[in-house]
Design a protein around this motif. Structure first.
Motif, PDB file in Angstrom:
ATOM      1  N   ALA A 617      36.405  75.989  65.613  1.00  0.00           N
ATOM      2  CA  ALA A 617      36.888  76.649  66.911  1.00  0.00           C
ATOM      3  C   ALA A 617      36.756  78.168  66.626  1.00  0.00           C
ATOM      4  CB  ALA A 617      38.501  76.292  66.937  1.00  0.00           C
ATOM      5  N   ALA A 618      36.754  78.793  65.561  1.00  0.00           N
ATOM      6  CA  ALA A 618      36.612  80.177  65.333  1.00  0.00           C
ATOM      7  C   ALA A 618      35.020  80.483  65.741  1.00  0.00           C
ATOM      8  CB  ALA A 618      36.882  80.565  63.819  1.00  0.00           C
ATOM      9  N   ARG A 619      34.018  79.888  65.841  1.00  0.00           N
ATOM     10  CA  ARG A 619      32.951  80.108  66.184  1.00  0.00           C
ATOM     11  C   ARG A 619      32.651  80.215  67.542  1.00  0.00           C
ATOM     12  NH1 ARG A 619      28.313  76.766  63.167  1.00  0.00           N
ATOM     13  NH2 ARG A 619      26.945  78.158  64.026  1.00  0.00           N
ATOM     14  N   PRO A 620      31.719  80.985  68.140  1.00  0.00           N
ATOM     15  CA  PRO A 620      31.590  81.091  69.773  1.00  0.00           C
ATOM     16  C   PRO A 620      31.133  79.802  70.366  1.00  0.00           C
ATOM     17  CG  PRO A 620      29.756  82.397  68.568  1.00  0.00           C
ATOM     18  CD  PRO A 620      30.941  81.723  67.599  1.00  0.00           C
ATOM     19  N   VAL A 621      31.966  78.869  70.575  1.00  0.00           N
ATOM     20  CA  VAL A 621      31.455  77.650  70.999  1.00  0.00           C
ATOM     21  C   VAL A 621      32.147  77.416  72.557  1.00  0.00           C
ATOM     22  CG1 VAL A 621      31.428  76.538  68.932  1.00  0.00           C
ATOM     23  CG2 VAL A 621      33.633  76.463  70.108  1.00  0.00           C
ATOM     24  N   GLY A 622      32.529  78.437  73.014  1.00  0.00           N
ATOM     25  CA  GLY A 622      33.286  78.192  74.244  1.00  0.00           C
ATOM     26  C   GLY A 622      34.717  77.863  74.420  1.00  0.00           C
ATOM     27  N   ARG A 623      35.366  78.365  75.334  1.00  0.00           N
ATOM     28  CA  ARG A 623      36.903  78.208  75.403  1.00  0.00           C
ATOM     29  C   ARG A 623      37.218  76.865  75.454  1.00  0.00           C
ATOM     30  NH1 ARG A 623      41.620  80.722  75.965  1.00  0.00           N
ATOM     31  NH2 ARG A 623      43.275  80.142  76.929  1.00  0.00           N
ATOM     32  N   ALA A 624      36.673  75.998  76.492  1.00  0.00           N
ATOM     33  CA  ALA A 624      36.871  74.597  76.548  1.00  0.00           C
ATOM     34  C   ALA A 624      36.806  73.734  75.490  1.00  0.00           C
ATOM     35  CB  ALA A 624      36.190  74.284  77.576  1.00  0.00           C
ATOM     36  N   THR A 625      35.748  74.059  74.567  1.00  0.00           N
ATOM     37  CA  THR A 625      35.357  73.231  73.372  1.00  0.00           C
ATOM     38  C   THR A 625      36.347  73.695  72.291  1.00  0.00           C
ATOM     39  OG1 THR A 625      33.021  73.386  73.841  1.00  0.00           O
ATOM     40  CG2 THR A 625      33.386  72.998  71.618  1.00  0.00           C
ATOM     41  N   ALA A 626      36.632  75.029  72.231  1.00  0.00           N
ATOM     42  CA  ALA A 626      37.506  75.422  71.023  1.00  0.00           C
ATOM     43  C   ALA A 626      39.086  74.812  71.197  1.00  0.00           C
ATOM     44  CB  ALA A 626      37.542  76.902  71.305  1.00  0.00           C
ATOM     45  N   VAL A 627      39.288  74.713  72.430  1.00  0.00           N
ATOM     46  CA  VAL A 627      40.736  74.188  72.769  1.00  0.00           C
ATOM     47  C   VAL A 627      40.811  72.630  72.480  1.00  0.00           C
ATOM     48  CG1 VAL A 627      42.404  73.334  74.667  1.00  0.00           C
ATOM     49  CG2 VAL A 627      41.343  75.762  74.563  1.00  0.00           C
ATOM     50  N   SER A 628      39.612  71.959  72.876  1.00  0.00           N
ATOM     51  CA  SER A 628      39.501  70.487  72.761  1.00  0.00           C
ATOM     52  C   SER A 628      39.572  70.267  70.860  1.00  0.00           C
ATOM     53  CB  SER A 628      38.346  69.892  73.429  1.00  0.00           C
ATOM     54  OG  SER A 628      37.175  70.404  73.032  1.00  0.00           O
TER      55      SER A 628
END
Length: 840
Positions: A617-628
């Motif tokens: 989640a700390a990587r630039p994976v997108g907000r939606a992906t980080a939240v999930s």
């Protein structure tokens, strides 16, 4: 000198004077009008004298108070309806009961004479312009004709069968009533419905364009009720003839459908709205009863011949409905009629197939007939008819899908029972692995065929009518997925082959989602549907794999890696990434169980999932992906806590590790609130550790809260000097001070009171030094209560040495002092009020 009022006051006076003038003018105008009327009346009388006439007294009440509560036509209609009803009831009573000595023949003659008079009276009434009265009398006459028919059977045709006579009478009455209205209208001249002098009545039946109500010419007076009544009665003869002839169920059903067809023709052709309404209602009633009867006959048919007879009736109903759909102008009605036509056709054709094929092919037979309706999209039918037939096809397909739901649901839910006995051994086949404790649905062998037909039909609709039916493609994907899902169980494939088939279905769903994403250039309903189906199938696959230990671990490894790889695709992250972490959590539990670890030890392995999730989640994976991903990690952390709950030392360690993970996440600028979660987890870890060590001193639990809270409060006040000391230090000080103070009052030793008093003195001095209210008040209060606790034994000794009257006397003195103080305050307030009153 004259003092003028202020402008506002002068304006108010002027407005009041003008209002009085207007009122006086209105009174004078009314008086003038009365005088003019009086003079005109006297001139018309020839006398010309108006002397001595007493002027009227003008009423105070408004004229609206005398307004009638109903209209004259309303009163007229009520009276006419009531009169007609009462006369009809009297005629019925006269016919059935009669006048004592008068027989049925005499009553029939009298009734016939009254009927002739009632039917002829509307002609005279219409010539006088009394159309409403004519309608009421005509209705009475029509009711009397029914009684005449009853009297004729009692007098003349006494031996006639009742159903036969009723059929003939209803047919003759319908024809006579249909002819009666135009005949009466023909006997009334076009302009003869006026006031008797040839003047047309302005309130008669003339329309705004000068034509009569039925459009028969200028001023033509007509009776409106006989024709609708005739239409309603015309629905009875054919059915009554069939019943009188002792016809079978098919013939009676045919009579009903033929009556419905005739009513539909009348509804489509009749110019008068009341006739159309009656025809529509009658055709709907007889048509629905006929269709239901034909459907039941087809369903209960014991052979193709009987089913074919029912199919012919249903095809007749379908043809009538389709003609109605093509003839009406309202699109909604046309679509409904076409849908009914399609359902009737499917019921007829499917009934023939049901009677000709084994029972297991019943649903596929009906479904094939329903899918054949989709050919209507290539016919020259109008748009509404085509849409109705497609809706009928979709309705049949929906019913077929509902029939297949038990098998699909059992395939998904059945393996859940494997959680109670994991790794119990490889079953004999895939069906046994899925349906261990769930019953196998009847006729399930044709479910894959049904679902495949639905998928193919919806695919056709989606390709040819994508804009008109946007959800057809979604339905096609779901139906195709369900077909492949239940196929291994229906075919009773070996256990390994079934697992491979379901794994291939997961891969196929992911591939379909990727294809849909590329076709749409981003997220689309098709992509989301395929992704959800892949997730559902993967869960079912994992549940089925619980029968064998190596299979479970292998499936979980494959699922974790597969969804992890899919998460790298654009748009897949919010769905595939959390699925990968969920499968990884299950894999950690499976590895721990395979290694023989207890649940608390397995919890340490499960904690790897939240740690990896925080890193991802700390990587630039997108907000939606980080939240999930963070949600999946949080769920894994909760599972680890549940696994370690039975071992306090291990629970403290797990809480500490979870707190470290949360603290690491708090370093991200958008996850600063995670620091509070980390603090709570670390505090809970400390408390659990103290509890594991049997520590009962409350300060061991409260000081880990007080110290960080005071540090945070100090930092907050440095950033915001205007912050009050209560939110900064109040809660932190109270967390330790209150429990320690409570323990002090029950502690007989001297160490806790000494330490608490010393700390309270330090807090009080710090509050006084920095002029902070919260430390000063809390520290001083605790210090005073500790001192009181220490002096309590001596105070008890002093109280014991005092006489018994001393405490009441002391209390009385206190009350007197308070009373005197209160009185002094009241007197001071009174003096201030009097001083203010003397000011000018």
């Amino acid at each position: 000198m004259t003092n003028l009022p202020p402008p506002a006051e002068e304006l108010r006076l002027l407005d009041a004077e003008l209002w009085h003038l207007d009122a006086r003018r209105a009174v004078l105008l009314r008086r003038r009008a009365w005088l003019l009327d009086t003079l005109r009346a006297a001139s018309a009388a020839g006398g010309g004298r108006v002397h001595g006439t007493v002027p009227p007294v003008w009423p105070v009440r408004d004229a609206a108070a005398h307004r009638p509560e109903t209209t004259a036509p309303g009163v007229q209609n009520v009276l006419l309806v009531l009169g007609g009803v009462l006369l009809t009831v009297a005629a019925i009573a006269f016919t059935l009961v009669g006048w004592g000595h008068m027989g049925i023949v005499g009553r029939s003659l009298v009734l016939g004479a009254v009927t002739v008079g009632a039917l002829g009276a509307p002609v005279l009434l219409l010539r006088r312009g009394l159309e409403s009265t004519a309608e009421a009398v005509a209705c009475l006459g029509l009711a009397l004709t029914v009684l005449d028919a009853y009297a004729l059977r009692e007098v003349v045709w006494t031996g006639t069968d009742a159903p036969t006579y009723a059929a003939a009478a209803s047919a003759l009455l319908a024809g006579a009533w249909a002819a009666y209205g135009p005949a009466v209208s023909a006997l009334v001249p076009a302009a003869a419905h006026g006031d008797g002098d040839g003047n047309a009545d302005q309130d008669g039946a003339r329309g705004e364009d000068g034509t009569g109500a039925e459009g028969r010419g200028p001023g033509r007076a007509v009776l409106r009720l006989p024709l609708p009544l005739a239409t309603a009665t015309a629905h009875l003869p054919l059915l009554l003839w069939a019943l009188a002839a002792g016809a079978g169920a098919h013939t009676v059903t045919a009579a009903l459908l033929a009556t419905a067809a005739a009513g539909t023709a009348v509804a489509l052709r009749a110019p008068a709205l009341p006739v159309r309404i009656v025809a529509v209602v009658g055709s709907l009633c007889t048509g629905v009863v006929g269709v239901v009867s034909a459907g039941l006959l087809g369903w209960s048919a014991d052979g193709p011949g009987t089913a074919a007879r029912s199919a012919v009736l249903l095809v007749l109903a379908a043809a009538v409905a389709l003609v109605a759909a093509r003839s009406v102008r309202e699109s909604g009605v046309a679509v409904a009629a076409a849908t009914a036509a399609g359902l009737c056709a499917v019921a007829g054709a499917g009934g023939v197939l049901r009677a000709s094929l084994p029972g297991v092919w019943t649903v596929p037979g009906y479904l094939v007939c329903g899918a054949a309706l989709l050919a209507a999209v290539r016919t020259p039918l109008d748009r509404a008819s085509r849409r109705g037939l497609v809706l009928a096809s979709l309705a049949v397909q929906g019913l077929a899908v509902l029939w297949s739901v038990p098998l699909v649901a059992g395939t998904l839910i059945g393996p859940v029972t494997g959680l109670e006995r994991p790794w119990s051994g490889v079953p004999r086949d895939f069906r046994a692995a899925v349906f261990q404790d769930v019953p196998w649905p009847p006729d399930a062998a044709t479910v894959p065929l049904v679902l495949a037909i639905v998928a193919g039909a919806l695919t056709v609709v989606a390709r040819r009518r994508a804009q008109e039916w946007p959800l057809a493609a979604v339905g096609a994907i779901v139906s195709g997925w369900a077909t492949l899902l239940v196929l291994p169980g229906v075919l009773e494939l070996p256990y390994g082959a079934g697992l491979v088939a379901q794994g291939a279905l997961v891969v196929a769903a992911l591939g379909g989602a990727e294809r849909a994403r590329r076709a749409a250039g981003g997220t689309s309903p098709l992509m989301l549907t395929a992704m959800v189906l892949a997730l559902v199938t993967s869960v079912a696959l994992v549940l089925v794999s619980l029968a064998s230990e190596p299979v479970t671990i292998g499936v979980l490894v494959a699922a974790t890696l597969g969804f992890g790889a899919a998460a790298a695709r654009p748009g897949f992250g919010p769905f595939a990434a959390p699925a990968a972490f969920v499968h990884a959590t299950a894999l950690a539990c499976a590895i721990g169980a395979s290694a023989g670890w207890q649940p608390p030890q397995t919890a340490l392995l499960v904690l790897l999932v939240p740690a990896v999730a925080a890193l991802v989640a700390a990587r630039p994976v997108g907000r939606a992906t980080a939240v999930s991903v963070e949600g999946a990690g949080a769920a894994a952390g909760l599972l680890a806590l549940a696994l370690a709950a039975t071992d306090p030392p291990m629970l403290a360690l797990v809480l500490s590790l979870c707190g470290l993970v949360a603290a690491g996440a708090a370093f991200r600028p958008d996850r600063r609130p995670a620091a509070h979660v980390a603090a709570v987890l670390l505090l809970l870890a400390t408390w659990v550790r103290w509890a594991a060590w049997d520590v009962t001193t409350p300060e061991a639990y409260t000081l880990p809260v007080t110290v960080p809270a005071l540090v945070v409060g100090f930092l907050r006040r440095r950033r915001d000097p205007d912050l009050s000391s209560w939110p900064a230090y109040g809660a932190g000080l109270a967390v330790t001070a209150v429990p320690s103070l409570l323990m002090t009052w029950g502690d007989p030793h001297w160490l806790r009171p000494l330490l608490l008093g010393t700390a309270a003195l330090a807090v009080t001095l710090a509050g006084a030094r920095h002029r902070l209210q919260a430390p000063l008040v809390l520290g001083g209060t605790v210090l005073a209560l500790v001192a009181l606790h220490e002096l309590a034994p001596y105070a008890a000794q002093v109280v014991g040495a005092l006489p018994r009257w001393a405490p009441p006397a002391l209390a009385g003195l206190v009350l007197l002092a308070l009373g005197a103080t209160y009185e002094q305050r009241l007197r001071d307030a009174r003096r201030v009020r009097e001083a203010l009153g003397r000011l000018h």
